[in-house]
Scaffold this active site. Structure first.
Site, PDB file in Angstrom:
ATOM      1  N   GLU A   1       9.729  -4.543  10.080  1.00 22.56           N
ATOM      2  CA  GLU A   1      10.153  -3.190   9.601  1.00 22.56           C
ATOM      3  C   GLU A   1      10.766  -2.324  10.703  1.00 22.56           C
ATOM      4  OE1 GLU A   1       7.327  -1.313   6.775  1.00 22.56           O
ATOM      5  OE2 GLU A   1       8.690   0.701   7.074  1.00 22.56           O
TER       6      GLU A   1
ATOM      7  N   ASP B   1       0.831  -1.169  -0.103  1.00 20.96           N
ATOM      8  CA  ASP B   1      -0.009  -0.085   0.033  1.00 20.96           C
ATOM      9  C   ASP B   1       0.910   1.194   0.163  1.00 20.96           C
ATOM     10  OD1 ASP B   1       0.981  -0.135   2.655  1.00 20.96           O
ATOM     11  OD2 ASP B   1      -1.209  -0.023   3.549  1.00 20.96           O
ATOM     12  N   SER B   2       2.311   1.048   0.108  1.00 17.71           N
ATOM     13  CA  SER B   2       3.037   2.331  -0.373  1.00 17.71           C
ATOM     14  C   SER B   2       2.650   2.900  -1.528  1.00 17.71           C
ATOM     15  CB  SER B   2       4.559   1.543   0.022  1.00 17.71           C
ATOM     16  OG  SER B   2       4.675   0.417  -0.917  1.00 17.71           O
TER      17      SER B   2
HETATM   18  O1  KIV Z   1       3.588  -1.139   1.756  1.00 15.08           O
HETATM   19  C1  KIV Z   1       4.858  -1.638   1.467  1.00 15.08           C
HETATM   20  O2  KIV Z   1       5.472  -1.476   0.678  1.00 15.08           O
HETATM   21  C2  KIV Z   1       5.122  -2.301   2.826  1.00 15.08           C
HETATM   22  C3  KIV Z   1       6.776  -2.657   2.620  1.00 15.08           C
HETATM   23  C4  KIV Z   1       7.659  -1.606   2.637  1.00 15.08           C
HETATM   24  C5  KIV Z   1       7.242  -3.685   3.440  1.00 15.08           C
HETATM   25  O3  KIV Z   1       4.635  -2.675   3.575  1.00 15.08           O
END
Ligand code: KIV
Length: 280
Positions: free
Chosen positions: A182, A44-45
């Site tokens: 994380e 969701d990044s």
């Molecule tokens: O949303 C994302 O990209 C993540 C990663 C940074 C682990 O959760």
């Protein structure tokens, strides 16, 4: 053949490290897959990297499905994990199963990821009992940015370290086969990796994890985000900007297109074009 939960667990068993990168589109998925990346996370990044939001909170289920589908189409061998967006699973087990099911059914991905430890163990169990493989995500969980008061290292100090370990044990007990750690201090991450049978995937958690994940725009120098844990494997941001600038200049000064970029051979005779010119 696409990697499976079983092939990834076998890699852990054999002591083979697991590579994971985020991905949000078909073209990048084809490149990652061709490079042999073991697993791809439709994180969701994407709210930040693809949509320009300040954090991941505004991302919706519909948006995840749209991006996820194009990633799955590009992955022939990489195992694809879909992030469950903020408030798509926190409310209840039923909500988690409904939305987790949609992510799998409507994208063709192999697993879902959700953030939180003991507090979401019931949701993880519900998903696993429904036949959906789950990757947990503990330590710094970006969806809780408002509760944390920013993006900060988690597990500092004895009480916090114990809480992070308890979270890992709780999500493992609930059935998670993989867990992202994380921004967890490296010795604590290594201890969690030793004490659990889940695959641990670190991001800012040191080399003691079973695998690593990075956001692809960060590791290729496309985003401006450069925290301590990101290594640049390229400076594509600079290269892409230079290429755009060159194109811009060449269009302005008519250096592009050259004859080789045209369909000159298909042109009519000069006489005929002259006639057309006079006719219209
Ligand atoms: O949303 C994302 O990209 C993540 C990663 C940074 C682990 O959760």
């Amino acid at each position: 053949m696409r990697n499976t939960v079983a092939t990834l667990l076998e890699m852990k068993k054999q002591g083979e490290k697991i590579s994971q990168l985020t991905c949000y589109d078909y073209s990048t998925a084809c490149l990652l897959d061709r490079a042999g990346i073991d697993s791809v996370l439709v994180g969701d990044s994407l709210g930040m990297t693809m949509q320009g939001y300040e954090n991941t909170l505004p991302v919706t289920m519909e948006e995840m499905i749209l991006y996820g589908r194009s990633v799955v189409r590009g992955c022939k061998q990489a195992f694809v994990i879909m992030d469950m967006p903020f408030m798509s699973y926190q409310a209840s087990i039923e909500q988690a199963i409904t939305n987790g099911g949609r992510l799998i059914k409507e994208t063709g991905a192999n697993a879902v990821k959700l953030e939180g430890g003991a507090s979401v163990a019931a949701q993880i169990k519900g998903l696993v009992d429904s036949g959906i493989p789950v990757c947990a995500h503990i330590g710094m969980t970006p969806q809780s940015v408002n509760a944390f008061g920013g993006f900060k290292v988690q597990g500092k100090g004895e009480a916090n370290a114990e809480r992070v370990l308890q979270d890992a044990l709780a999500v493992q007990k609930a059935g998670a086969f993989m867990c992202v750690l994380e921004c967890v201090p490296p010795k604590l991450a290594a201890l969690i990796t030793k004490k659990t049978e889940m695959i641990t995937i670190g991001i800012g958690a040191g080399k003691g994890c079973d695998g690593q994940v990075l956001v692809w725009q960060d590791m290729l120098g496309i985003s401006d985000f450069k925290p301590k844990f990101v290594k640049h494997y390229g400076e594509l941001g600079k290269q892409i900007t230079e290429a755009f600038e060159k194109y811009h200049q060449e269009v302005k000064n008519a250096a592009f297109p050259e004859e080789i970029h045209t369909y000159a051979k298909s042109d009519c005779s000069d006489d005929f074009l002259e006639k057309l010119d006079q006719k219209y």
